[in-house]
Design a protein around this motif. Sequence first.
Motif, PDB file in Angstrom:
ATOM      1  N   SER A 134      47.505  36.213  20.714  1.00  0.00           N
ATOM      2  CA  SER A 134      48.401  35.154  20.256  1.00  0.00           C
ATOM      3  C   SER A 134      49.507  34.904  21.264  1.00  0.00           C
ATOM      4  O   SER A 134      49.886  33.766  21.509  1.00  0.00           O
ATOM      5  CB  SER A 134      49.052  35.471  18.905  1.00  0.00           C
ATOM      6  OG  SER A 134      48.333  36.379  18.189  1.00  0.00           O
ATOM      7  N   LEU A 135      50.058  35.982  21.821  1.00  0.00           N
ATOM      8  CA  LEU A 135      51.144  35.815  22.791  1.00  0.00           C
ATOM      9  C   LEU A 135      50.673  35.019  24.007  1.00  0.00           C
ATOM     10  O   LEU A 135      51.355  34.105  24.470  1.00  0.00           O
ATOM     11  CB  LEU A 135      51.682  37.184  23.232  1.00  0.00           C
ATOM     12  CG  LEU A 135      52.529  37.932  22.193  1.00  0.00           C
ATOM     13  CD1 LEU A 135      52.839  39.344  22.679  1.00  0.00           C
ATOM     14  CD2 LEU A 135      53.817  37.171  21.890  1.00  0.00           C
ATOM     15  N   ILE A 136      49.467  35.379  24.492  1.00  0.00           N
ATOM     16  CA  ILE A 136      48.921  34.654  25.643  1.00  0.00           C
ATOM     17  C   ILE A 136      48.669  33.202  25.240  1.00  0.00           C
ATOM     18  O   ILE A 136      48.957  32.266  25.981  1.00  0.00           O
ATOM     19  CB  ILE A 136      47.620  35.319  26.133  1.00  0.00           C
ATOM     20  CG1 ILE A 136      47.897  36.753  26.629  1.00  0.00           C
ATOM     21  CG2 ILE A 136      46.953  34.485  27.230  1.00  0.00           C
ATOM     22  CD1 ILE A 136      48.736  36.849  27.875  1.00  0.00           C
ATOM     23  N   VAL A 150      53.466  39.535  31.994  1.00  0.00           N
ATOM     24  CA  VAL A 150      54.096  40.858  31.943  1.00  0.00           C
ATOM     25  C   VAL A 150      54.770  41.081  30.595  1.00  0.00           C
ATOM     26  O   VAL A 150      54.669  42.150  29.985  1.00  0.00           O
ATOM     27  CB  VAL A 150      55.102  41.011  33.103  1.00  0.00           C
ATOM     28  CG1 VAL A 150      55.861  42.322  32.966  1.00  0.00           C
ATOM     29  CG2 VAL A 150      54.379  40.950  34.438  1.00  0.00           C
ATOM     30  N   LEU A 151      55.459  40.036  30.130  1.00  0.00           N
ATOM     31  CA  LEU A 151      56.149  40.135  28.845  1.00  0.00           C
ATOM     32  C   LEU A 151      55.141  40.375  27.709  1.00  0.00           C
ATOM     33  O   LEU A 151      55.346  41.219  26.830  1.00  0.00           O
ATOM     34  CB  LEU A 151      56.942  38.852  28.599  1.00  0.00           C
ATOM     35  CG  LEU A 151      57.909  38.882  27.411  1.00  0.00           C
ATOM     36  CD1 LEU A 151      58.983  39.938  27.649  1.00  0.00           C
ATOM     37  CD2 LEU A 151      58.542  37.510  27.198  1.00  0.00           C
ATOM     38  N   ALA A 152      54.031  39.628  27.743  1.00  0.00           N
ATOM     39  CA  ALA A 152      53.014  39.765  26.688  1.00  0.00           C
ATOM     40  C   ALA A 152      52.431  41.178  26.696  1.00  0.00           C
ATOM     41  O   ALA A 152      52.283  41.811  25.642  1.00  0.00           O
ATOM     42  CB  ALA A 152      51.906  38.742  26.904  1.00  0.00           C
ATOM     43  N   LEU A 153      52.111  41.693  27.886  1.00  0.00           N
ATOM     44  CA  LEU A 153      51.537  43.040  27.978  1.00  0.00           C
ATOM     45  C   LEU A 153      52.533  44.068  27.476  1.00  0.00           C
ATOM     46  O   LEU A 153      52.203  44.962  26.695  1.00  0.00           O
ATOM     47  CB  LEU A 153      51.139  43.351  29.431  1.00  0.00           C
ATOM     48  CG  LEU A 153      50.075  42.459  30.068  1.00  0.00           C
ATOM     49  CD1 LEU A 153      49.649  43.027  31.426  1.00  0.00           C
ATOM     50  CD2 LEU A 153      48.850  42.330  29.164  1.00  0.00           C
ATOM     51  N   SER A 194      41.641  33.152  20.039  1.00  0.00           N
ATOM     52  CA  SER A 194      41.375  32.858  21.447  1.00  0.00           C
ATOM     53  C   SER A 194      42.657  33.015  22.262  1.00  0.00           C
ATOM     54  O   SER A 194      43.762  32.845  21.746  1.00  0.00           O
ATOM     55  CB  SER A 194      40.842  31.435  21.579  1.00  0.00           C
ATOM     56  OG  SER A 194      40.961  31.010  22.907  1.00  0.00           O
ATOM     57  N   THR A 195      42.503  33.370  23.542  1.00  0.00           N
ATOM     58  CA  THR A 195      43.684  33.497  24.396  1.00  0.00           C
ATOM     59  C   THR A 195      44.148  32.121  24.889  1.00  0.00           C
ATOM     60  O   THR A 195      45.113  32.038  25.632  1.00  0.00           O
ATOM     61  CB  THR A 195      43.388  34.399  25.613  1.00  0.00           C
ATOM     62  OG1 THR A 195      42.198  33.919  26.252  1.00  0.00           O
ATOM     63  CG2 THR A 195      43.177  35.827  25.187  1.00  0.00           C
ATOM     64  N   PHE A 216      45.398  36.463  32.657  1.00  0.00           N
ATOM     65  CA  PHE A 216      45.112  37.518  31.685  1.00  0.00           C
ATOM     66  C   PHE A 216      43.632  37.925  31.764  1.00  0.00           C
ATOM     67  O   PHE A 216      43.305  39.106  31.770  1.00  0.00           O
ATOM     68  CB  PHE A 216      45.464  37.035  30.275  1.00  0.00           C
ATOM     69  CG  PHE A 216      45.261  38.073  29.202  1.00  0.00           C
ATOM     70  CD1 PHE A 216      45.914  39.299  29.267  1.00  0.00           C
ATOM     71  CD2 PHE A 216      44.417  37.823  28.120  1.00  0.00           C
ATOM     72  CE1 PHE A 216      45.728  40.259  28.282  1.00  0.00           C
ATOM     73  CE2 PHE A 216      44.227  38.787  27.130  1.00  0.00           C
ATOM     74  CZ  PHE A 216      44.879  40.010  27.220  1.00  0.00           C
ATOM     75  N   TYR A 217      42.759  36.911  31.880  1.00  0.00           N
ATOM     76  CA  TYR A 217      41.325  37.190  32.005  1.00  0.00           C
ATOM     77  C   TYR A 217      41.063  38.024  33.254  1.00  0.00           C
ATOM     78  O   TYR A 217      40.280  38.975  33.236  1.00  0.00           O
ATOM     79  CB  TYR A 217      40.540  35.874  32.055  1.00  0.00           C
ATOM     80  CG  TYR A 217      39.071  36.067  32.364  1.00  0.00           C
ATOM     81  CD1 TYR A 217      38.207  36.606  31.416  1.00  0.00           C
ATOM     82  CD2 TYR A 217      38.552  35.725  33.614  1.00  0.00           C
ATOM     83  CE1 TYR A 217      36.874  36.805  31.703  1.00  0.00           C
ATOM     84  CE2 TYR A 217      37.219  35.917  33.911  1.00  0.00           C
ATOM     85  CZ  TYR A 217      36.380  36.466  32.960  1.00  0.00           C
ATOM     86  OH  TYR A 217      35.062  36.672  33.245  1.00  0.00           O
ATOM     87  N   GLN A 218      41.752  37.645  34.352  1.00  0.00           N
ATOM     88  CA  GLN A 218      41.574  38.395  35.599  1.00  0.00           C
ATOM     89  C   GLN A 218      41.984  39.855  35.439  1.00  0.00           C
ATOM     90  O   GLN A 218      41.390  40.761  36.015  1.00  0.00           O
ATOM     91  CB  GLN A 218      42.394  37.735  36.734  1.00  0.00           C
ATOM     92  CG  GLN A 218      41.749  36.490  37.299  1.00  0.00           C
ATOM     93  CD  GLN A 218      40.315  36.742  37.778  1.00  0.00           C
ATOM     94  OE1 GLN A 218      40.021  37.787  38.352  1.00  0.00           O
ATOM     95  NE2 GLN A 218      39.422  35.800  37.496  1.00  0.00           N
ATOM     96  N   PHE A 219      43.052  40.070  34.623  1.00  0.00           N
ATOM     97  CA  PHE A 219      43.521  41.439  34.388  1.00  0.00           C
ATOM     98  C   PHE A 219      42.381  42.306  33.828  1.00  0.00           C
ATOM     99  O   PHE A 219      42.235  43.469  34.181  1.00  0.00           O
ATOM    100  CB  PHE A 219      44.703  41.432  33.404  1.00  0.00           C
ATOM    101  CG  PHE A 219      45.211  42.796  33.048  1.00  0.00           C
ATOM    102  CD1 PHE A 219      46.026  43.497  33.919  1.00  0.00           C
ATOM    103  CD2 PHE A 219      44.858  43.393  31.833  1.00  0.00           C
ATOM    104  CE1 PHE A 219      46.486  44.763  33.594  1.00  0.00           C
ATOM    105  CE2 PHE A 219      45.317  44.657  31.513  1.00  0.00           C
ATOM    106  CZ  PHE A 219      46.137  45.346  32.398  1.00  0.00           C
ATOM    107  N   GLY A 220      41.552  41.717  32.981  1.00  0.00           N
ATOM    108  CA  GLY A 220      40.471  42.482  32.368  1.00  0.00           C
ATOM    109  C   GLY A 220      39.167  42.420  33.134  1.00  0.00           C
ATOM    110  O   GLY A 220      38.377  43.359  33.091  1.00  0.00           O
TER     111      GLY A 220
END
Lengths: 314, 494
Positions: free
Chosen positions: A79-81, A88-91, A141-142, A151-155
């Motif tokens: 939801s945050l994304i 960074v804040l969302a994580l 969904s993000t 965010f997708y790249q992070f995973g």
Amino acid sequence: MNVKQFASDNKSLIGLLLLMAIVSVINANFLGVDNMLNILRQTSINAVIAMGMTFVIITAGIDLSVGSILAFAGAVCASLIGMDTPLVLALFATLLVGAALGATSGVIIAYAGVQPFIATLVGMTMIRGATLVYTEGRPISTGSFDVAESFYQFGAGYTFGLPNPVVVAAVVLIICWFILTHTKLGRYVYAIGGNENVARLSGVNVRAVKITVYAISGTLAALAGIILTARLESAQPTAGLGYELDAIAAVVLGGTSLMGGRGRIIGTIIGALIIGVLNNALNIMDVSSYYQMIAKGAVILLAVVVDSRGKANG
Amino acid sequence: MSALLELKDIKKSFGAVHVLKSVGLEIHPGRAVGLAGENGAGKSTLMKIIAGIYARDAGTITYKGETVNYTSARQAIDDGIAVIHQELNLLPGLSVAENIFLGREPTKLGKIQWDYVKSESKKWLEALKQNIDPAAPLGSLSIAQQQMVEIARALSLNAEVIIMDEPTDALTDIEAKILFEVVADLKAQGKGLVFISHRLAEIFEICEDIAILRDGQMVHTGPTAEITENDLIRHMVGRELSDQYPFVPAKPGDIRLEVEKLSAKGFHEVSFSARAGEVVGFSGLVGAGRTELAKAIFGANHVTSGTIKIDGKAVTISNPRQGIANHIGYVTEDRKSEGLIQMHPVGSNMSLTGIAKFTNGMGMVNRKSEEITIDEFIKAFSIKTQGGASLVQNLSGGNQQKVSIAKSLIPGPRILILDEPTRGVDVGAKREIYSLINTLKAEGLCILLISSDMPELLGISDRILVLSSGKLTGEFSRDEADQESIMRCAVAGQ
């Protein structure tokens, strides 16, 4: 240190290598670089959860709520994304949610004196319920903001040729190893599991340490939730169902005693890899998923029996 | 006369440590053999081999003329060999009767015959003159009563050979006397006994033969009548012990600790003060409230009223952490469940209380400086261990006690409470602990010493306070104190 001593100290590592040797004989594709990275990536989520679980189990506790925290944190993060929150804040906020949920179990255990099994069983049920309420039972969904892509790249992305989840797990490993072996907190974790009464009389703030270990477990469960959500680009309300059992299995396979006071973080990684290799091997050998569960259970049983026999004789 | 049980050339090693090097022992029917030796000499290991708990590496055991190879304690018990263990092996959650019959509950069609279990338990407890309800939970009993239950359990096995490993350690004189009467009975019935005790007078009182172990070797065996106590001590330690209690006169400093009308569970309105460089002894019977008082001062027990002042300032101590922060050290009487983490190494046990000393602001432990301190203490206290990495559970009682004392000293206490510091500790190690107490006293520590060993208390205290039923009933200077007047105060409030 002689060979025999080394072997008895590293049973789980030998088990892992043995398992890999057997699988590579059966299937030549197993040892390929792609498949190895695949195993590492698939293992990383369980490994991250299991490392938090290791802290809890060394204090002679257990945390059944990690699967639910994973799902809840994933939903919060998605939801945050989806609201275009800076990455960074969302994580950070998601990890904080995980820490708070874990600490809540810790407070209930430390102050109300509730058995960890019961306290976290309640947590598992309630947090799962809260996830279903929050998501209304549907995936979140993000979204399509730019942050969703990073965010997708992070995973799903790679760093230094390694999948990002593997890099995250490696960083977590180093931090956890350092805490357990080189800090006062680590000493206290082992002391409480070794004998809580002795720890208390030695000036250990037992309650604070217990709350801390459950907070660590919750934080790492939330981190696993982030990784999973990022890879799927959405949070599933039923994500992480049964993950607590895989995490506990990894810890136990790694030689950490459920009685507390003993255990190594590197053992947990090996335990998680044993489960990962097994899953992978059964998949590439085309074993039906129904039989996979039976095979997995049998291997875990075998490993634990071998380990406890060694202890009884030594 | 042929031996009931004969051991020959028994050898046993744990890792690289040879605990027993070719040991022999004979147990004869109708006689008790007293087994003496310092802690770590191998007494308990030898007994555990007889009882089937440990497997021997070499040697033979002949029982009633046949060689036996027990692989479990069960087999030895079934064969008539019973052990009263040094550490209580009972389950506090179960009733007294359940404990006595644990593992051999008589059944009829699968149903346990509880009436029989209870009446039999009562019978054996009565043989020990104990008026204990067999249905009471074991945990509700005092340590001394629990020890009597353990003895009743061994008696109820109707064994031929009975091994008693420090049975009187937790007992008061009255209970010990009852036990000795039972021992005489058992001998009259033709049973063979092994009696292990650090109280040498007891060995001379009830044993026909004496066997002395030193460093895993039997250095003397023979009839009790042919050996003197001095010779016995000499054999045990391999050296002469001059004076047993090396008292060093104190030059007491300022008042460090003041306790005013302190009350908590187990004691009521106790007031006293103690100075720097002074050893204040606490005498009293079991249950007088001494341990409770110590724990309340340290913060382990909750104080209900009264004040504690350190260096003239009132302090609030509501948990051990605050006790330690106020420079109080407490060495518990119960090493196994309160003192040391048995499954952990010597080193991490020793540094646990004082770990902050080796920790920087980030919570990081400097393992090098920690290790140096641990090694220093191992050396200074001559702790018999292969090093800081050895597990505490592999150490003898005396060496564990030294680890426990070292542990309390690392944070640098100004007040040190020693609760039965020499219980289960052999003669040689006892003397080392006494000199240590003197050294600490000379360094200006304020020491509170709780001990049930009267000669010891008289020997090394500057002042003795007596508690009875939770009240302070007497105070003696070193010169005034004698066993009789102390005992009168100890029973005063009963």
